[in-house]
Design an enzyme around this catalytic site. Structure first.
Site, PDB file in Angstrom:
ATOM      1  N   VAL A  11     100.515  72.660  -0.691  1.00 15.20           N
ATOM      2  CA  VAL A  11     101.070  72.551   0.849  1.00 15.20           C
ATOM      3  C   VAL A  11      99.656  72.618   1.619  1.00 15.20           C
ATOM      4  CG1 VAL A  11     101.911  73.887   2.590  1.00 15.20           C
ATOM      5  CG2 VAL A  11     103.075  74.091   0.534  1.00 15.20           C
ATOM      6  N   ASP A  30      89.468  77.766   0.769  1.00 13.11           N
ATOM      7  CA  ASP A  30      89.977  78.362  -0.302  1.00 13.11           C
ATOM      8  C   ASP A  30      89.222  79.467  -1.080  1.00 13.11           C
ATOM      9  OD1 ASP A  30      92.747  77.486  -2.296  1.00 13.11           O
ATOM     10  OD2 ASP A  30      91.313  79.119  -3.089  1.00 13.11           O
ATOM     11  N   GLU A 156     106.990  68.477  -4.123  1.00 13.45           N
ATOM     12  CA  GLU A 156     106.074  67.898  -5.115  1.00 13.45           C
ATOM     13  C   GLU A 156     106.297  66.614  -5.665  1.00 13.45           C
ATOM     14  OE1 GLU A 156     104.876  70.814  -7.996  1.00 13.45           O
ATOM     15  OE2 GLU A 156     105.099  72.541  -6.724  1.00 13.45           O
ATOM     16  N   LYS A 222     113.503  77.468   6.852  1.00 13.56           N
ATOM     17  CA  LYS A 222     112.845  77.132   5.516  1.00 13.56           C
ATOM     18  C   LYS A 222     113.920  77.505   4.470  1.00 13.56           C
ATOM     19  CE  LYS A 222     110.143  76.074   2.514  1.00 13.56           C
ATOM     20  NZ  LYS A 222     109.666  75.050   1.942  1.00 13.56           N
ATOM     21  N   LEU A 268     122.728  66.048  -6.247  1.00 10.06           N
ATOM     22  CA  LEU A 268     124.048  66.298  -6.961  1.00 10.06           C
ATOM     23  C   LEU A 268     123.810  65.889  -8.280  1.00 10.06           C
ATOM     24  CD1 LEU A 268     126.979  65.432  -4.557  1.00 10.06           C
ATOM     25  CD2 LEU A 268     126.021  67.683  -4.948  1.00 10.06           C
ATOM     26  N   GLY A 271     122.165  69.032 -14.564  1.00  9.89           N
ATOM     27  CA  GLY A 271     120.940  69.138 -15.669  1.00  9.89           C
ATOM     28  C   GLY A 271     120.897  70.489 -16.250  1.00  9.89           C
ATOM     29  N   CYS A 278     109.533  76.817  -5.860  1.00 15.87           N
ATOM     30  CA  CYS A 278     109.973  77.147  -4.595  1.00 15.87           C
ATOM     31  C   CYS A 278     111.526  77.587  -4.722  1.00 15.87           C
ATOM     32  CB  CYS A 278     109.932  75.872  -3.756  1.00 15.87           C
ATOM     33  SG  CYS A 278     108.161  75.077  -3.590  1.00 15.87           S
ATOM     34  N   ARG A 345     105.620  75.401 -13.542  1.00 12.09           N
ATOM     35  CA  ARG A 345     105.868  76.432 -13.128  1.00 12.09           C
ATOM     36  C   ARG A 345     107.643  76.747 -13.137  1.00 12.09           C
ATOM     37  NH1 ARG A 345     102.676  77.729  -7.551  1.00 12.09           N
ATOM     38  NH2 ARG A 345     102.815  75.285  -7.438  1.00 12.09           N
TER      39      ARG A 345
HETATM   40  C1  UGA Z   1     111.441  71.911  -2.771  1.00  6.42           C
HETATM   41  C2  UGA Z   1     112.290  71.230  -1.503  1.00  6.42           C
HETATM   42  O1  UGA Z   1     112.881  70.157  -1.931  1.00  6.42           O
HETATM   43  C3  UGA Z   1     111.121  70.864  -0.319  1.00  6.42           C
HETATM   44  O2  UGA Z   1     111.779  70.363   0.822  1.00  6.42           O
HETATM   45  C4  UGA Z   1     110.366  72.055  -0.188  1.00  6.42           C
HETATM   46  O3  UGA Z   1     109.313  71.892   0.751  1.00  6.42           O
HETATM   47  C5  UGA Z   1     109.732  72.659  -1.478  1.00  6.42           C
HETATM   48  O4  UGA Z   1     110.771  73.122  -2.225  1.00  6.42           O
HETATM   49  C6  UGA Z   1     108.950  74.091  -1.113  1.00  6.42           C
HETATM   50  O5  UGA Z   1     109.691  74.708  -0.665  1.00  6.42           O
HETATM   51  O6  UGA Z   1     107.686  74.012  -1.068  1.00  6.42           O
HETATM   52  P1  UGA Z   1     110.434  70.707  -4.951  1.00  6.42           P
HETATM   53  O7  UGA Z   1     110.372  72.202  -5.461  1.00  6.42           O
HETATM   54  O8  UGA Z   1     108.982  70.162  -4.828  1.00  6.42           O
HETATM   55  O9  UGA Z   1     110.649  70.941  -3.385  1.00  6.42           O
HETATM   56  O10 UGA Z   1     111.286  69.997  -5.684  1.00  6.42           O
HETATM   57  P2  UGA Z   1     112.669  69.359  -5.499  1.00  6.42           P
HETATM   58  O11 UGA Z   1     112.772  68.030  -5.458  1.00  6.42           O
HETATM   59  O12 UGA Z   1     113.579  69.992  -4.432  1.00  6.42           O
HETATM   60  O13 UGA Z   1     113.220  69.866  -6.888  1.00  6.42           O
HETATM   61  C7  UGA Z   1     113.299  71.052  -7.475  1.00  6.42           C
HETATM   62  C8  UGA Z   1     114.462  71.222  -8.787  1.00  6.42           C
HETATM   63  O14 UGA Z   1     115.653  70.964  -8.623  1.00  6.42           O
HETATM   64  C9  UGA Z   1     113.773  70.383  -9.911  1.00  6.42           C
HETATM   65  O15 UGA Z   1     113.549  71.071 -11.084  1.00  6.42           O
HETATM   66  C10 UGA Z   1     114.636  69.323  -9.929  1.00  6.42           C
HETATM   67  O16 UGA Z   1     114.796  68.974 -11.164  1.00  6.42           O
HETATM   68  C11 UGA Z   1     115.847  69.936  -9.295  1.00  6.42           C
HETATM   69  N1  UGA Z   1     117.001  68.896  -9.191  1.00  6.42           N
HETATM   70  C12 UGA Z   1     116.924  68.499  -8.125  1.00  6.42           C
HETATM   71  C13 UGA Z   1     118.054  68.960  -9.742  1.00  6.42           C
HETATM   72  O17 UGA Z   1     118.429  69.750 -11.009  1.00  6.42           O
HETATM   73  N2  UGA Z   1     119.160  68.323  -9.185  1.00  6.42           N
HETATM   74  C14 UGA Z   1     119.181  67.512  -8.136  1.00  6.42           C
HETATM   75  O18 UGA Z   1     119.962  66.981  -7.927  1.00  6.42           O
HETATM   76  C15 UGA Z   1     117.891  67.615  -7.639  1.00  6.42           C
END
Ligand code: UGA
Length: 461
Positions: A11, A30, A156, A222, A268, A271, A278, A345
């Site tokens: 971030v 940092d 990410e 958030k 949706l 998996g 997060c 992570r």
């Molecule tokens: C998430 C949020 O999407 C961001 O908006 C937020 O800023 C961030 O957390 C945070 O709090 O800093 P991130 O953890 O980078 O972002 O990744 P995502 O794309 O949200 O995916 C999270 C997890 O959900 C991954 O393991 C992904 O594979 C899984 N996922 C996502 C699914 O299993 N199915 C989906 O349909 C979407």
């Protein structure tokens, strides 16, 4: 504006480089000296598409610098973003000790007016605590620190794009001055007036909604956003299990359900579950927030439980296919918790590998970016140069992160390399019809019997 960003993690680094790119003078602090050295010598502490160029360009333009002492940055700046980690404690609550420590250091060296902006994900009412802290501590008679909340919604793997083209910018403030300063900081992004570093012909130039709230509401937005997204994922995973049990296709179900504009099609994808730094931690923290406020958050507790069961269910599928796992060679495609990042992570892939090792499997793994970080977590498996090497001699491939390069593999070659052409797809990235046509046994999430039947039909032709 002179801005300090404290914390050079995902971030902090994206925020610092993004703000510098839009014309601000940014110092990123940092306390990890090695990280500062890496950044000052042109390296990157982690992989994030587009970030390296952004950092390089802004360092060269002298709009962005990295240092390790807060004091050297705070005195000169008007706005201070706190972007330090808030990892979970044993009981699931967010550990705010780094936030408190930073606040203490700021109050020791602040002179005059500063706006302190919490960007780290924190439980509701943390801003109030910070306000109280700044009203108690401070060495300067003219000293005044306003506090604001400005949650981040960066994903990410597409964090740079999300910084420049957000769906909304949320700020929680309790003074007009704080709101005006944040409006000024984000003006180029809100009005989309910057030269876009992400897209060559950037057509996405609609004004970004600027949501101004009280501090508590911004903090809550958030946690509520991340929890809702996690809930969508667990919901579709629950439906996927039902699809398998009764013989329906979760892909079609999700597609049609998501066509309803009130529901929306994103998040949706079924998996092996959500991971990363997060969702798992924010869900736990939000459940704790709800509980300590006396509210019933069982719904979110169940979202978490469903997610934890994803790994168990996938391991059960593997065992069902392999019968005896001990001594069998298993190839793994994907280690990161999602594609386009090297972050492992809370990655379901690592949890599944650990379970395979406990069952006595011989694991050979490949990931385009995350192998170094995975090695630090699980040193005792074989890491391969590419996806083909991971498939060599394998009795099964576990596809656990949906990297695009896996979709462009020569699957016929893969089939010939394997000792049994079996793919267990934990992300539904392949088509069962294509794989069956190529002679694979294919097991996905949520389509159950039809995939297997297609495979045997194809073999009987
Ligand atoms: C998430 C949020 O999407 C961001 O908006 C937020 O800023 C961030 O957390 C945070 O709090 O800093 P991130 O953890 O980078 O972002 O990744 P995502 O794309 O949200 O995916 C999270 C997890 O959900 C991954 O393991 C992904 O594979 C899984 N996922 C996502 C699914 O299993 N199915 C989906 O349909 C979407």
């Amino acid at each position: 504006m002179n801005i300090t960003v404290i914390g050079a993690g995902y971030v902090g680094l994206i925020t610092a480089a993004g703000l510098a790119e839009t014309g601000h003078q940014v110092v990123c602090v940092d306390d990890d000296l090695r990280k500062v050295q890496v950044l000052n010598s042109g390296g990157m502490p982690f992989y994030e598409p587009g970030l390296e160029d952004l950092v390089k360009r802004n360092r060269q333009a002298k709009r962005l610098e990295f240092i390790s002492r807060i004091e050297d940055a705070v005195v000169k700046c008007q706005a201070i973003f706190i972007c330090v980690g808030t990892p979970p404690l044993e009981n699931g609550e967010a550990d705010l000790s780094s936030v408190e420590l930073v606040a203490r250091r700021i109050s020791e060296c602040a002179r005059g007016y500063h706006l302190v902006i919490e960007k780290s994900t924190v439980p509701v009412q943390t801003g109030r605590r910070l306000q109280k802290h700044f009203s108690i501590y401070g060495n300067d008679s003219q000293y005044h620190c306003d506090v604001a909340s400005n949650p981040e919604f960066l994903r990410e793997g597409s964090g740079v794009e999300d910084f420049f083209h957000p769906d909304r910018i949320v700020v929680g403030v309790d003074s007009d001055k704080a709101a005006a300063l944040l409006g000024e900081i984000y003006k180029p992004v809100l009005e989309q007036t910057f030269a876009c570093p992400v897209h060559e012909n950037c057509g996405n130039r609609a004004r970004v909604p600027f949501v101004i709230t009280d501090i508590n509401s911004a903090e809550l937005i958030k946690h509520a956003s991340n929890s809702f997204l996690a809930m969508k994922i667990s919901f579709i995973n629950m439906i996927a299990d039902l699809c398998e049990a009764v013989g329906a296709d979760v892909g079609k179900v999700a597609e049609a359900v998501g066509m309803d504009k009130r529901i929306g099609g994103s998040f949706l994808r079924p998996g092996v579950g959500f991971g990363g730094s997060c969702f798992p931690k924010d869900l736990q923290a939000f459940v704790r927030v709800g509980q300590s406020a006396g509210c019933d958050f069982t719904l979110l507790h169940e979202v978490e439980q469903i997610n934890q069961r994803r790994v168990d269910l996938f391991v059960k599928k593997i065992k069902n296919e392999l019968w005896v796992v001990r001594g069998k060679r298993v190839g793994v495609w994907g280690l990161a918790f999602k594609p386009r990042t090297d972050d492992v992570r809370c990655s379901p892939a690592l949890a599944i590998i650990r379970r395979m090792l406990a069952e006595g499997a011989l694991v050979r793994a490949y990931d385009p970016q995350a192998m170094e970080k995975a090695k630090a977590e699980i040193p005792d498996i074989e890491y391969c140069a590419d996806a083909y090497a991971a498939a060599q001699g394998a009795e099964a491939i576990l596809a656990l992160t949906e990297w695009e390069e896996f979709l462009h593999l020569d699957l016929l070659k893969v089939r010939h390399l394997m000792s049994r052409p079996l793919i267990l797809d934990g992300r539904n990235m392949f088509s069962s019809a294509t794989l069956a046509g190529l002679g694979f046994e294919y097991v996905d999430i949520g389509s159950g019997a039809p995939a297997r039947e297609a495979f045997f039909d194809a073999r009987n032709v």
